[in-house]
Design a protein around this motif. Sequence first.
Motif, short mmCIF file in Angstrom:
data_model
loop_
_atom_site.label_atom_id
_atom_site.label_comp_id
_atom_site.label_asym_id
_atom_site.label_seq_id
_atom_site.Cartn_x
_atom_site.Cartn_y
_atom_site.Cartn_z
N ALA A 86 0.99 -1.23 -0.04
CA ALA A 86 0.02 0.14 0.20
C ALA A 86 0.68 1.03 -0.13
N GLY A 87 2.03 1.05 -0.70
CA GLY A 87 2.97 2.35 -1.07
C GLY A 87 3.68 2.63 0.26
N LYS A 88 3.89 2.08 1.27
CA LYS A 88 4.61 2.06 2.43
C LYS A 88 5.52 0.96 2.52
N PRO A 89 7.19 1.46 2.78
CA PRO A 89 8.05 0.24 2.67
C PRO A 89 7.84 -0.54 3.96
N VAL A 90 7.96 -1.95 3.92
CA VAL A 90 7.68 -2.78 5.00
C VAL A 90 9.22 -3.70 5.23
N THR A 91 10.15 -3.48 4.47
CA THR A 91 11.53 -3.84 4.74
C THR A 91 12.65 -2.79 4.93
N PRO A 92 13.40 -3.22 5.56
CA PRO A 92 14.60 -2.16 5.98
C PRO A 92 15.50 -2.18 4.53
N PRO A 93 16.41 -0.76 4.43
CA PRO A 93 17.12 -0.77 3.13
C PRO A 93 18.30 -1.80 3.22
N SER A 94 18.76 -2.28 4.31
CA SER A 94 19.55 -3.50 4.41
C SER A 94 19.40 -4.68 3.70
N LEU A 95 18.08 -4.91 3.41
CA LEU A 95 17.34 -6.03 2.94
C LEU A 95 16.99 -5.83 1.46
#
Length: 679
Positions: free
Chosen positions: A336-345
């Motif tokens: 739904a347009g929101k990031p749910v994983t961290p940038p490191s993944l």
Amino acid sequence: MSTDSFPRLHARTRRFTLGAPRGATVSPDGGRVAFLRSGSGTDPVTCLWSYEVATAEERLVVDPHELDAGKGGDEDLPAEERARRERAREQAGGIVSYATDRALTRAVFPLSGRLFLADFAGGLAPRLIETEGAVVDPRLDPTGERIAYVAGGALQVHEIDTGRTTTVAAEPGVTHGLADFAAAEEMGRMRGYWWSPSGEQLAVARVDESPVRTWWISDPAHPDREPTKVAYPAAGTPNAAVTLEIVGLDGTRTPVPFADEYLVDVVWDAHGLMIQTQPRDQKALRTVAVDPATGATTPLDERTDPVWVEIVPGVPARTDDGRLVQVDDARRLLVAGKPVTPPSLLVRAVLGVDDAVLFTASEEPTSTAVWSWSADGLERLSPATGLHSGTRAGGTLVLSSTDLTTPTRTTVAGRPLTSHAIVPELEPRITLHRLGSRELATALLLPSWWEPGTPLPVLMDPYGGPHAQRVVQARGAHLTSQWFAEQGFAVVVVDGRGTPGRGPEFERAVHLDLAQPVLDDQVEALQALAVEHPDLDLDRVGIRGWSFGGYLAALAVLRRPDVFHAAVAGAPVTDWALYDTHYTERYLGLPPSAAYDRSSLFPDAAAEGTHRPLMLIHGLADDNVVAAHTLQLSSALLAAGRAHEVLPLSGVTHMTPQEVVAENLLLLQVDFLKRALGA
């Protein structure tokens, strides 16, 4: 235990893939798994199997041998199916693809162009469905009442209960329901039609290849045979004209307008129809919802980038409650347009979506794990180290896993599926390194019999280009490299700029130049590794590769003969203007341009300098990297007075599944490299 040599076993087993379970589908309730597997590690005829989760029972559903239709490579396949298998790099025969209804009670599949229907209920023999013309890509509708398939470029629908067959989309000079070349070869879209959830309508790709230039691929070893006609969209030339229609079983056809050049994907789920498209310059990726009644579209998502937007497998998708699932340019999972994983993944692909999202992702480049995201958060479902993939439904997870010491193993809910794949005795003796200013992922493989203090000639064994990694924590990925090492080489594999797994900036470092950054990284890693391992003899360095790796191998001896002393270049791209639109233009733009000149081998072939031994290998039936690449380079080398060897392979495509060819190719390469390097 087989007594065959590694080259023979490597060829007979199709690179040790035969006999392993693959292509799993899980029923919505999680109770049944369908999958493919051949009868042994050398049997190229693939069968359809089922696995009952409650009892852990494996059952043979269809054996093509019993239908007198499974003849491995000798099947009588329609041209469209041969092309589909080539695009999919399918090396086996028999049942290599199947499709089921939503509940996983039935399956359909083609064998030698004939259409078969199987039931997963025990004791029922598969049924032959009579058709007019050879069948390509049959698919059951979700309810299991109808079968759609393509025959002669027309889309047909067969009603199982009544036996009635209707042509729902046909038009002279165009195809309906097939993927065009660019979609199948470069975008990962192997299909050209999609059922609605109700089974009352289909979204159908209409492909007009008349704008595409015709290339003729002939076999000089058989001048009595007609050349194969190929509509090949070379860089800078027209693509096929691809449009989309909503087709009703009553014959109604509703066009779906979109302005972009490429139809990337189509998704028709319980929440409706949506499509993803991309313009010719690939600087955007657009997802729109489609009203099946009118064809009207509504924007859902748009990704843009000044260089290019990468296509990520498995998206767009929607959760059970209708939220859009995407992957952004930083390779984060979006819901739904929101990031749910961290940038490191670094998200690699979405494997499936229900109330949760199943996906693969990397915490570091050489390993890819299976993860799940749900309202409860993130969960890693596989070990962190190694290469892992899978599928899930109804709470049942099918997981395929390997690492540097363990062959690929497939489990269902933690219990192993039987594998007949042959495991060679050869064990990779491998160490992984991060080298140079860019910390380039590098693998070093040494002979098992080698003693420190003994100099070894070096063999670089890269792919080195976009969309493929060679330095991965997977045993099977390094078997051939280890075999070369056992012949007396220190084998070095480097993933340089342009290869995946390191993020967009690393991948886009080859923009407008596919040659110099890639070559520079091979040299930098080699020289850095030699500091750590002084037994690497840098006065005897060879390089081998296939496809992009073949291009890199030829580039290495032509442009850097001070570093590379011999090369084997298999199926190399030599002039990027001869390669296809979607791949080439992503990196180099439209030709002609300085980017094509920088990336071409021909200026290097004509340049004065040290001449190094070069063997060029090419399948004359290759319709991906056509033999003209090697033949034109050979002509340029001859005109410049540069000695080289050319090994033409009659009847061989971009793959080399033929046993005699695949076996002897390895032996001939070793012989050439030993002669050239004095090894």
